[in-house]
Design a protein around this motif. Structure first.
Motif, PDB file in Angstrom:
ATOM      1  N   PHE A  16       0.833  -1.193   0.000  1.00 64.29           N
ATOM      2  CA  PHE A  16       0.000   0.000   0.000  1.00 64.29           C
ATOM      3  C   PHE A  16       0.880   1.259   0.000  1.00 64.29           C
ATOM      4  O   PHE A  16       0.632   2.220  -0.739  1.00 64.29           O
ATOM      5  CB  PHE A  16      -0.938  -0.032   1.208  1.00 64.29           C
ATOM      6  N   TYR A  17       1.926   1.212   0.831  1.00 60.73           N
ATOM      7  CA  TYR A  17       2.852   2.337   0.885  1.00 60.73           C
ATOM      8  C   TYR A  17       3.545   2.530  -0.455  1.00 60.73           C
ATOM      9  O   TYR A  17       3.703   3.649  -0.941  1.00 60.73           O
ATOM     10  CB  TYR A  17       3.877   2.127   2.012  1.00 60.73           C
ATOM     11  N   THR A  18       3.958   1.424  -1.077  1.00 64.63           N
ATOM     12  CA  THR A  18       4.633   1.497  -2.369  1.00 64.63           C
ATOM     13  C   THR A  18       3.683   2.040  -3.417  1.00 64.63           C
ATOM     14  O   THR A  18       4.066   2.873  -4.255  1.00 64.63           O
ATOM     15  CB  THR A  18       5.162   0.113  -2.796  1.00 64.63           C
ATOM     16  N   LEU A  19       2.474   1.589  -3.404  1.00 66.61           N
ATOM     17  CA  LEU A  19       1.493   2.075  -4.388  1.00 66.61           C
ATOM     18  C   LEU A  19       1.223   3.571  -4.180  1.00 66.61           C
ATOM     19  O   LEU A  19       1.103   4.315  -5.142  1.00 66.61           O
ATOM     20  CB  LEU A  19       0.187   1.290  -4.257  1.00 66.61           C
ATOM     21  N   LEU A  20       1.159   3.966  -2.969  1.00 61.34           N
ATOM     22  CA  LEU A  20       0.923   5.382  -2.696  1.00 61.34           C
ATOM     23  C   LEU A  20       2.138   6.209  -3.117  1.00 61.34           C
ATOM     24  O   LEU A  20       2.009   7.342  -3.601  1.00 61.34           O
ATOM     25  CB  LEU A  20       0.663   5.596  -1.211  1.00 61.34           C
ATOM     26  N   ARG A  21       3.260   5.660  -2.981  1.00 65.48           N
ATOM     27  CA  ARG A  21       4.479   6.363  -3.352  1.00 65.48           C
ATOM     28  C   ARG A  21       4.586   6.569  -4.842  1.00 65.48           C
ATOM     29  O   ARG A  21       5.116   7.587  -5.329  1.00 65.48           O
ATOM     30  CB  ARG A  21       5.659   5.557  -2.870  1.00 65.48           C
ATOM     31  N   PHE A  22       4.122   5.635  -5.597  1.00 60.26           N
ATOM     32  CA  PHE A  22       4.173   5.793  -7.046  1.00 60.26           C
ATOM     33  C   PHE A  22       2.984   6.577  -7.545  1.00 60.26           C
ATOM     34  O   PHE A  22       2.788   6.711  -8.740  1.00 60.26           O
ATOM     35  CB  PHE A  22       4.240   4.450  -7.741  1.00 60.26           C
ATOM     36  N   GLY A  23       2.207   7.016  -6.703  1.00 58.65           N
ATOM     37  CA  GLY A  23       1.096   7.871  -7.079  1.00 58.65           C
ATOM     38  C   GLY A  23      -0.159   7.144  -7.377  1.00 58.65           C
ATOM     39  O   GLY A  23      -1.108   7.731  -7.895  1.00 58.65           O
TER      40      GLY A  23
END
Length: 158
Positions: free
Chosen positions: A145-152
């Motif tokens: 979830f954090y990674t997905l949020l980081r990539f926008g």
């Protein structure tokens, strides 16, 4: 009948012959009594001999019965002794079986306790593993979830 007259000498002779006849008859009677007494004595002796033989035989039979009775008593005592010994052997065997049974039950209880302890240990391991997997899954999900949020990428909105 006419009377016959006899002289005194003839009469005395007749009386003398009569007395001799009586004496002879008495002698014969005494001889017969002696012979009869002798026969009775022989019969009594034979009777006593037979009684002695019969008593002797009865004594032998009594002794034989006593021997048989004594043997029967000894056999009965031996049989009772053997029965007692057999009973003691049987009781010892029962005690051995009871002891083996008790030992087997103790061993089974110990094995059940070991298996129960292993099951409890496995249950605890499974709970720990489940919690660990759940934490890892939450961590992976959070990281994703954090990674997905980081990539926008934004989560879908309703």
């Amino acid at each position: 009948m006419a009377e016959v007259v006899v002289s005194k000498d003839q009469f005395n002779e007749f009386v003398k012959r009569m007395e001799q006849g009586f004496h002879h008859a008495d002698q014969r009677h005494n001889d017969l009594l002696a012979a009869m007494n002798e026969r009775f004595t022989q019969a009594d002796q034979r009777h006593n001999d037979l009684l002695g033989t019969i008593n002797q035989r009865f004594d032998q039979v009594d002794r034989r019965f006593d021997q048989i009775d004594q043997q029967r008593q000894e056999d009965r005592q031996a049989m009772m002794q053997q029965r007692q010994e057999d009973r003691q052997v049987m009781m010892q065997q029962f005690q051995q079986v009871d002891q083996r049974h008790s030992d087997l039950l103790a061993a089974m209880n110990q094995r059940f306790a070991q298996h129960e302890a292993r099951l409890v240990s496995m249950e605890n391991w499974m709970r720990t593993t489940f919690v660990t997997v759940a934490l890892v899954a939450v961590g992976v999900a959070a990281q994703l979830f954090y990674t997905l949020l980081r990539f926008g990428l934004k989560p879908p909105t309703p």
